[in-house]
Enzyme design. Structure first.
Site, short mmCIF file in Angstrom:
data_model
loop_
_atom_site.label_atom_id
_atom_site.label_comp_id
_atom_site.label_asym_id
_atom_site.label_seq_id
_atom_site.Cartn_x
_atom_site.Cartn_y
_atom_site.Cartn_z
N ASN A 188 -28.78 85.70 8.36
CA ASN A 188 -28.33 85.25 7.08
C ASN A 188 -28.38 85.13 5.82
O ASN A 188 -29.59 84.71 5.94
CB ASN A 188 -27.79 83.93 7.94
N TRP A 189 -28.28 85.44 5.02
CA TRP A 189 -28.31 85.93 3.72
C TRP A 189 -28.66 84.48 2.46
O TRP A 189 -28.89 85.03 1.57
CB TRP A 189 -28.19 86.75 3.05
N LYS A 190 -27.62 84.27 3.46
CA LYS A 190 -27.03 82.86 2.47
C LYS A 190 -26.71 83.33 0.67
O LYS A 190 -26.14 84.22 0.80
CB LYS A 190 -28.47 82.02 2.54
N HIS A 238 -22.89 75.78 9.74
CA HIS A 238 -24.33 75.85 9.63
C HIS A 238 -24.54 74.43 9.04
O HIS A 238 -23.32 73.45 7.99
CB HIS A 238 -24.05 77.16 8.43
N GLY A 264 -35.73 76.71 6.87
CA GLY A 264 -36.23 77.18 5.79
C GLY A 264 -37.33 76.42 5.02
O GLY A 264 -37.63 76.23 4.48
N GLY A 315 -32.54 83.46 8.31
CA GLY A 315 -32.40 83.29 7.34
C GLY A 315 -33.26 84.35 6.12
O GLY A 315 -33.22 84.95 5.97
N GLY A 316 -34.18 83.84 6.12
CA GLY A 316 -35.44 83.98 4.93
C GLY A 316 -35.87 85.53 5.19
O GLY A 316 -35.53 86.11 4.73
C1 PEP Z 1 -30.35 79.99 8.89
O1 PEP Z 1 -30.37 79.52 7.19
O2 PEP Z 1 -29.63 79.58 9.80
C2 PEP Z 1 -32.14 79.48 9.03
C3 PEP Z 1 -32.67 79.54 10.31
O3 PEP Z 1 -32.80 80.20 8.13
P1 PEP Z 1 -34.49 80.34 7.80
O4 PEP Z 1 -34.52 81.50 9.42
O5 PEP Z 1 -34.83 80.80 6.90
O6 PEP Z 1 -35.17 78.68 8.11
#
Ligand code: PEP
Length: 249
Positions: free
Chosen positions: A9-11, A96, A172, A233-234
Site C-alpha cells: 500500500n503506497w498510500k 484502511h 507506521g 505500507g512503508g
Molecule cells: C498499512 O498502512 O497498511 C501498513 C501496514 O503500513 P506500515 O507497513 O507502514 O505499518
C-alpha cells in the site's frame, strides 16, 4: 492450501518516477515466486492506469487504495470501483484505518464499498484492527470480530474477499503485536468468518497481517498458520525491501 498474498500500500506516496520500483519488482518477481506468492501493489490513484499497463505480463496485481460505494455521480474527488476496474485495477483496499479515521468511515460504509468492489469483479481487501486503547482495555478480539462481521459483505466467497488485520497502533510506528497476539486475532477472524460465511469460505479465505511488516520480522509473522500474507505500507515503497517480504512468504 491458501496461496499467500503480499500486498503493498503506497498510500499518498509516489510519482511517475516511483514506477521504476514497480519495474524492478516485476523483473525480480520470477516464475518460481509467482507460483508460490501472489503480489499486489496499490499505488496512488494517479498512477494506477500506467502502473497496470506496465505490470502486464509480470504477474503483479495492481489495486486501488479505496473506492466509493456508488458507481458514478456527484462525488467530487472520489473514485468508483468501476473506474478502478476500467484503469486496470483488479483489487481494492477498503476500510484502511487511515480511511476510517481521516474520513470517519464506519463498518457500514466499508461494507458498502466492498460490495461495490465485488459488483465490479474487484477483490476487496477489507481492513480491520483495534486501537491501542482498545487493546489495552482487553477488547482487541471483540473489536476486530465486530468489524469483520459488519464490514465483510454477506455471502462473499474466499475468491472475492481478503481480510487484513492491521492493529491501528502498529501501522507506521515500527511496533508490532507479539506473535502470540497476531496468532490469536487471526484465529478469531477465521472463526468469525466461519460463522458468517461458512466453514469452507473460512478455510479458504486469506487473512493478511499488516502493521510495520519489514524484511526483519516478515518471516516469523508469515510462518503463522493463520497468516496468509501481509499488507505492507512503508516497506513496499522500495522494491528491494518489498521483495524480501515476498520471499519470506
Ligand atoms: C498499512 O498502512 O497498511 C501498513 C501496514 O503500513 P506500515 O507497513 O507502514 O505499518
Amino acid at each position: 492450501m491458501r496461496k499467500p498474498l503480499v500486498a503493498g500500500n503506497w498510500k499518498m506516496n509516489g510519482t511517475k518516477a516511483s514506477l521504476n520500483e514497480l519495474k524492478l519488482l516485476g523483473d525480480a518477481y520470477s516464475a518460481g515466486l509467482r507460483a508460490k506468492v501472489d503480489v499486489m501493489v496499490a499505488p496512488p490513484a494517479t498512477l494506477i492506469f500506467v502502473a497496470a499497463a506496465g505490470a502486464v505480463g509480470t504477474g503483479i496485481i495492481i489495486g486501488g487504495q479505496d473506492c466509493h460505494a456508488k458507481v458514478s455521480g456527484a462525488h467530487t474527488g472520489d473514485l468508483s470501483a468501476a473506474m478502478l476496474f476500467d484503469s486496470g485495477a483488479k483489487a481494492v483496499i477498503v476500510g484502511h484505518s487511515e480511511r476510517r479515521t481521516d474520513h470517519a468511515e464506519t463498518d457500514a460504509d466499508v461494507k458498502a464499498k466492498a460490495e461495490a468492489a465485488l459488483a465490479q469483479g474487484l477483490t476487496a481487501i477489507v481492513c480491520v484492527g483495534e486501537t491501542r486503547a482498545q487493546r489495552e482495555a482487553g477488547k482487541a478480539l471483540s473489536v476486530v470480530a465486530k468489524q469483520v462481521k459488519a464490514s465483510v459483505p454477506d455471502g462473499a466467497s474466499a475468491d472475492e474477499v481478503v481480510i487484513a488485520y492491521e492493529p491501528v497502533w502498529a501501522i507506521g510506528t515500527g511496533l508490532t503485536p507479539t506473535i502470540a497476539d497476531i496468532a490469536e486475532v487471526h484465529a478469531e477472524i477465521r472463526k468469525v468468518i466461519a460463522r458468517k460465511l461458512g466453514k469452507e469460505a473460512s478455510a479458504k479465505m486469506r487473512i493478511l497481517y499488516g502493521g510495520s511488516v519489514k524484511p526483519e520480522n516478515a518471516k516469523e509473522i508469515l510462518a503463522l498458520e493463520d497468516v496468509d500474507g501481509a499488507l505492507v505500507g512503508g516497506a513496499s515503497l522500495k522494491a528491494a525491501d518489498f521483495l524480501k517480504i515476498i520471499e519470506a512468504a
